[in-house]
Each structure stands twice: as C-alpha cells, then as structure tokens.
Write an enzyme that holds these catalytic residues in place. Sequence first.
Site, mmCIF file in Angstrom:
data_model
loop_
_atom_site.group_PDB
_atom_site.id
_atom_site.type_symbol
_atom_site.label_atom_id
_atom_site.label_comp_id
_atom_site.label_asym_id
_atom_site.label_seq_id
_atom_site.Cartn_x
_atom_site.Cartn_y
_atom_site.Cartn_z
ATOM 1 N N SER A 237 0.793 -1.234 0.106
ATOM 2 C CA SER A 237 -0.067 0.010 -0.197
ATOM 3 C C SER A 237 0.815 1.122 0.099
ATOM 4 O O SER A 237 1.573 1.505 -0.961
ATOM 5 C CB SER A 237 -0.884 -0.016 1.203
ATOM 6 O OG SER A 237 -1.755 1.050 1.245
ATOM 7 N N THR A 238 0.867 2.018 0.970
ATOM 8 C CA THR A 238 1.726 3.184 1.082
ATOM 9 C C THR A 238 2.885 2.965 0.899
ATOM 10 O O THR A 238 3.672 2.289 1.742
ATOM 11 C CB THR A 238 1.346 4.135 2.373
ATOM 12 O OG1 THR A 238 0.034 4.259 2.542
ATOM 13 C CG2 THR A 238 2.050 5.581 2.237
ATOM 14 N N HIS B 243 -2.588 -1.065 -3.481
ATOM 15 C CA HIS B 243 -3.728 -0.035 -3.314
ATOM 16 C C HIS B 243 -3.547 0.957 -4.042
ATOM 17 O O HIS B 243 -2.607 1.940 -3.486
ATOM 18 C CB HIS B 243 -4.071 0.042 -1.680
ATOM 19 C CG HIS B 243 -4.236 -0.806 -1.118
ATOM 20 N ND1 HIS B 243 -3.878 -1.129 0.538
ATOM 21 C CD2 HIS B 243 -4.779 -2.388 -1.339
ATOM 22 C CE1 HIS B 243 -4.229 -2.261 0.916
ATOM 23 N NE2 HIS B 243 -4.676 -2.773 -0.031
ATOM 24 N N MET C 127 0.023 0.933 4.700
ATOM 25 C CA MET C 127 -0.957 1.480 5.776
ATOM 26 C C MET C 127 -1.858 0.381 6.029
ATOM 27 O O MET C 127 -2.502 -0.327 5.193
ATOM 28 C CB MET C 127 -1.443 2.935 5.477
ATOM 29 C CG MET C 127 -2.606 3.437 6.488
ATOM 30 S SD MET C 127 -3.093 4.883 6.240
ATOM 31 C CE MET C 127 -3.734 4.730 4.672
ATOM 32 N N ASP D 131 -4.492 -4.926 6.050
ATOM 33 C CA ASP D 131 -4.763 -5.688 4.887
ATOM 34 C C ASP D 131 -3.739 -6.866 4.667
ATOM 35 O O ASP D 131 -2.710 -6.535 4.674
ATOM 36 C CB ASP D 131 -5.148 -5.069 3.645
ATOM 37 C CG ASP D 131 -5.677 -5.792 2.628
ATOM 38 O OD1 ASP D 131 -6.316 -6.867 2.711
ATOM 39 O OD2 ASP D 131 -5.339 -5.383 1.217
#
Length: 359
Positions: free
Chosen positions: A174-175, A201, A294, A297
């Site tokens: 993600s991030t 993401h 972040m 997940d």
Amino acid sequence: MAELGRILLVDDSRVFLSVLRTALSEIPGIEVIGSAPDGETAVNLFRTLKPNLVTLDVEMPGMGGMAALEVMHQQNLTRPKHEQTGIIMVSSLTGWGASTTVRALQAGAFDFITKPNFPNPEENIRQLRQQLQTKIRLFLLQRAPGNSPTTVAPPKPLPSIPPRAIEIVVVAASTGGPRALEQFLPEFSRRCRQPIFIVQHLPASFTASLAENLNRICARPVMEATNGTPVDPQGIYIAPGGFHLLLRREGTQLVTVLNQHPPENLCRPAADVLFRSAASVCDGRVLAIVLTGMGNDGTRGASTIKRAGGVILVQDEASSIVWGMPGSIASAGGADAVVPIGEMATFAGRLLTDSEGFR
C-alpha cells in the site's frame, strides 16, 4: 504532545490553493506556512521554511512537480528519517496525471491525493479534507522519533520449505509500495519462475500506469490482470484498481478472476481476498510477500496461507514507509522472516531455490 503539521502548498492555480487552505483550516494541529505557484519557488521555500509536509501539484509550468520532487527527495536523503519532509503529490485522474503520480511515488513521494471534481464546491472541500487528514496524520505518526508500532523479534533464519514446490508468489503493498516494488521486483523477476500476483492499493487508472512502469524495468511481462485469462507462468499480474483479484483452476490451468464484491479492510483490491484464493486454489503452495503499507490488509489472508503450508515474508520497519501491513503480520507471529527491501529479492530467491522453483 503531537507534532504540529507545518505545510507548504504548491500549485499553479490560485483557486485550488484557496480550496486547499480551506480544506486544511478545519484540521486541528495543521499550519499552512507558505505557498508556491511553481516548482522553483517551492524548492526555495522548502529550503528556507523547512516544512514537515508539502502538497505538490503534479502538473505545473516551468519546473514541474517531478523536477521539484527530485530536488526535495535528495535533500530528504541527507536527513534522519524522523526529520524528513513528507511530500504528498496532488494529481488529476487523467491518464497523464496518473502515470506521473506513479513515477513520483516510485521517486520518493510519501503518498498522493486526487483533485476532486464534484459539481458541489463544498463536497470538493470535504473530499480534500478527508484525503489530507488521513495522509497527514499517518505521516506525522510515523515521523515521530522512536514511534514504533510494535516490537518484534529479530529476523528468523531462512524458513524451512514445505516438502513441495512453491507454485505461485503473491505480493501485497500500500503506502510506499510503488517504490518498494521498483526496488524489489526487477531483480526478483529475473530469478523467479513462478507467476507473480500483486495487490497494490491504488485507483484504477493508477494501477495501469504502475504496470506499464514496472513492465519497462522487469525481465518478465508485467500487466494488469483481466477476468478469465489463463495465467502465463512467466506473467506478473497486478490487480486493477476497483477490482478484487482471485484465482481459479480449470483442469491444470490457473485462471485470473476479477470481481467487484464489497471492499475488505476498506480496500478493493484487497490482499486478504487474493491470499485466501491463492491458499485454496494452490493448496498452500504459496509464497506471500507483504511490503510497506498502511493498515492491516493481508494479515488474515497471510494466516490462511500459513495454515495451508505456505511461507510469509514481510518487509522490515526500517525500510518501510509505513510499517502497518507488514508490522501487523509480524506482531501476530505470522511472518517466517522480516527482511529489508534491499535484501528481499535475494532472500526470497534463496527460499525458492530450495523449493526447486528458482533458476
């Protein structure tokens, strides 16, 4: 006491700068310390005002967002991690804006927000405020000195491999993920024989750009996954934004499946969905790699893979932009090894060698 968010705003539109100021004005602990209409002015203010956050427009005349980012990122590299400035790109959802934003994320930007385009100005401000508050709080939290989300044991030795070959590799991020993938995937793709499936993401148009960028630097084809497509053993498949990615088996052939079932962990695509599917379809013959990001997940899905006999590697905290997803798995005891991003391709390569799936 929480650190004050001292923000420099960079955009060539006075109207949008005003909208940004309005959106930020109702977020407690935020101070706008300056604004700039172009990259050159922004770089000068970056040096003199020393903000801890910058919102940086992707598209500007003269020195654009990418050129300004490069200068700011080089200065960041001379500072300790907790003193670095978070650069949040401000992007349109056009193809060009998405492509440039993905390159910015790979070049060192912390994260990005998209410019809302609702007919109602108040809705635009609300959407901006919601995006900004999440990104700013997250950055200030991880910037705080000594603020570790959890404490985990030192990395374990190379995990033992189940007495069967690894059939597929699944990756979640993600991030910070686009940059981590750029660091990890080219080398890994030269070594790995298994198909690779990635959940990153990002919105829809951004995952297409990510696939294009990675395809240029990897030894194997990188593409967005499509529904009902037979899996090429040499393929690297990225879940498109807005769709969950799953697998099914038709005889001996793996096939990609996309759906728009409800988000999980507020995400679609979600790593948990891919991980559960991989564990079931491949009977646990799965290597899962969870990179910076972040939230949590992937934690439940990694547990499913682990119970089925698969192997879990997670990125370490020091090399992660945000140690949420990998840290959640590590703190739950689900990681077979915690590995710096610079060593991940080699570490995973040695592991797959033992499974007779590596060149």
